[in-house]
Design a protein around this motif. Sequence first.
Motif, PDB file in Angstrom:
ATOM      1  N   TRP A  68      -2.678  -6.621  -9.570  1.00 35.81           N
ATOM      2  CA  TRP A  68      -2.428  -6.729  -8.126  1.00 35.81           C
ATOM      3  C   TRP A  68      -3.388  -7.720  -7.478  1.00 35.81           C
ATOM      4  O   TRP A  68      -2.983  -8.533  -6.646  1.00 35.81           O
ATOM      5  N   ASP A  82      -4.653  -1.328   8.245  1.00 36.60           N
ATOM      6  CA  ASP A  82      -3.193  -1.298   8.316  1.00 36.60           C
ATOM      7  C   ASP A  82      -2.712  -0.149   7.434  1.00 36.60           C
ATOM      8  O   ASP A  82      -2.841  -0.199   6.218  1.00 36.60           O
ATOM      9  N   ARG A 141      -1.950  -9.400  -4.038  1.00 35.58           N
ATOM     10  CA  ARG A 141      -1.179  -8.390  -3.304  1.00 35.58           C
ATOM     11  C   ARG A 141      -2.038  -7.864  -2.154  1.00 35.58           C
ATOM     12  O   ARG A 141      -3.190  -7.477  -2.358  1.00 35.58           O
ATOM     13  N   PRO A 142      -1.502  -7.855  -0.943  1.00 36.54           N
ATOM     14  CA  PRO A 142      -2.291  -7.339   0.185  1.00 36.54           C
ATOM     15  C   PRO A 142      -2.591  -5.855  -0.022  1.00 36.54           C
ATOM     16  O   PRO A 142      -1.680  -5.062  -0.276  1.00 36.54           O
ATOM     17  N   LEU A 143      -3.871  -5.507   0.041  1.00 40.25           N
ATOM     18  CA  LEU A 143      -4.265  -4.114  -0.055  1.00 40.25           C
ATOM     19  C   LEU A 143      -5.657  -3.940   0.524  1.00 40.25           C
ATOM     20  O   LEU A 143      -6.377  -4.906   0.743  1.00 40.25           O
ATOM     21  N   THR A 144      -5.999  -2.699   0.780  1.00 44.88           N
ATOM     22  CA  THR A 144      -7.329  -2.361   1.270  1.00 44.88           C
ATOM     23  C   THR A 144      -8.052  -1.626   0.157  1.00 44.88           C
ATOM     24  O   THR A 144      -7.536  -0.653  -0.385  1.00 44.88           O
ATOM     25  N   ARG A 155       0.157   0.732   6.654  1.00 47.43           N
ATOM     26  CA  ARG A 155       1.336   0.419   5.831  1.00 47.43           C
ATOM     27  C   ARG A 155       0.946  -0.326   4.562  1.00 47.43           C
ATOM     28  O   ARG A 155       1.736  -0.457   3.645  1.00 47.43           O
ATOM     29  N   GLN A 156      -0.275  -0.828   4.520  1.00 50.45           N
ATOM     30  CA  GLN A 156      -0.769  -1.584   3.364  1.00 50.45           C
ATOM     31  C   GLN A 156      -1.349  -0.614   2.340  1.00 50.45           C
ATOM     32  O   GLN A 156      -1.987   0.368   2.716  1.00 50.45           O
ATOM     33  N   GLU A 208       0.558   4.542   1.517  1.00 51.78           N
ATOM     34  CA  GLU A 208       0.475   4.302   0.070  1.00 51.78           C
ATOM     35  C   GLU A 208      -0.993   4.333  -0.337  1.00 51.78           C
ATOM     36  O   GLU A 208      -1.711   3.361  -0.141  1.00 51.78           O
TER      37      GLU A 208
END
Length: 115
Positions: free
Chosen positions: A17, A59, A22-25, A61-62, A88
């Motif tokens: 990822w 965010d 991939r955008p994520l925190t 949604r991330q 998620e």
Amino acid sequence: MTTPTFEHLNVTTLADWLEAARPLTLVDIRDPASFAAGHLPDSQHLDNDGVPALLAEADRRQPLVVVCYHGNSSQQAAAWLAGQGFEEVYSLDGGFSDWSARYPERVAEGAPGGG
């Protein structure tokens, strides 16, 4: 009504990822000294003091990935964060110790930031 939950994530999938941008925190819940000694690139240190900022700024949604030492404490934190409305949420299986053993070249150093 279903109880918010998290999923388990292995270090190989996380590496894929990150490589794919991939955008994520990424949040690391280890102690500040351990975080400063080494952490996943682009992760932010998260302690109790940083939770309000994360809840206000992230965010939901991330994808949110929680990292601890070995993948145990992160499960509790991930479950709690899922209950805060993150859609998620993942707990990194094996934690930072597995990540640093498999990807020593992908370990950042420095004082805790973010949060």
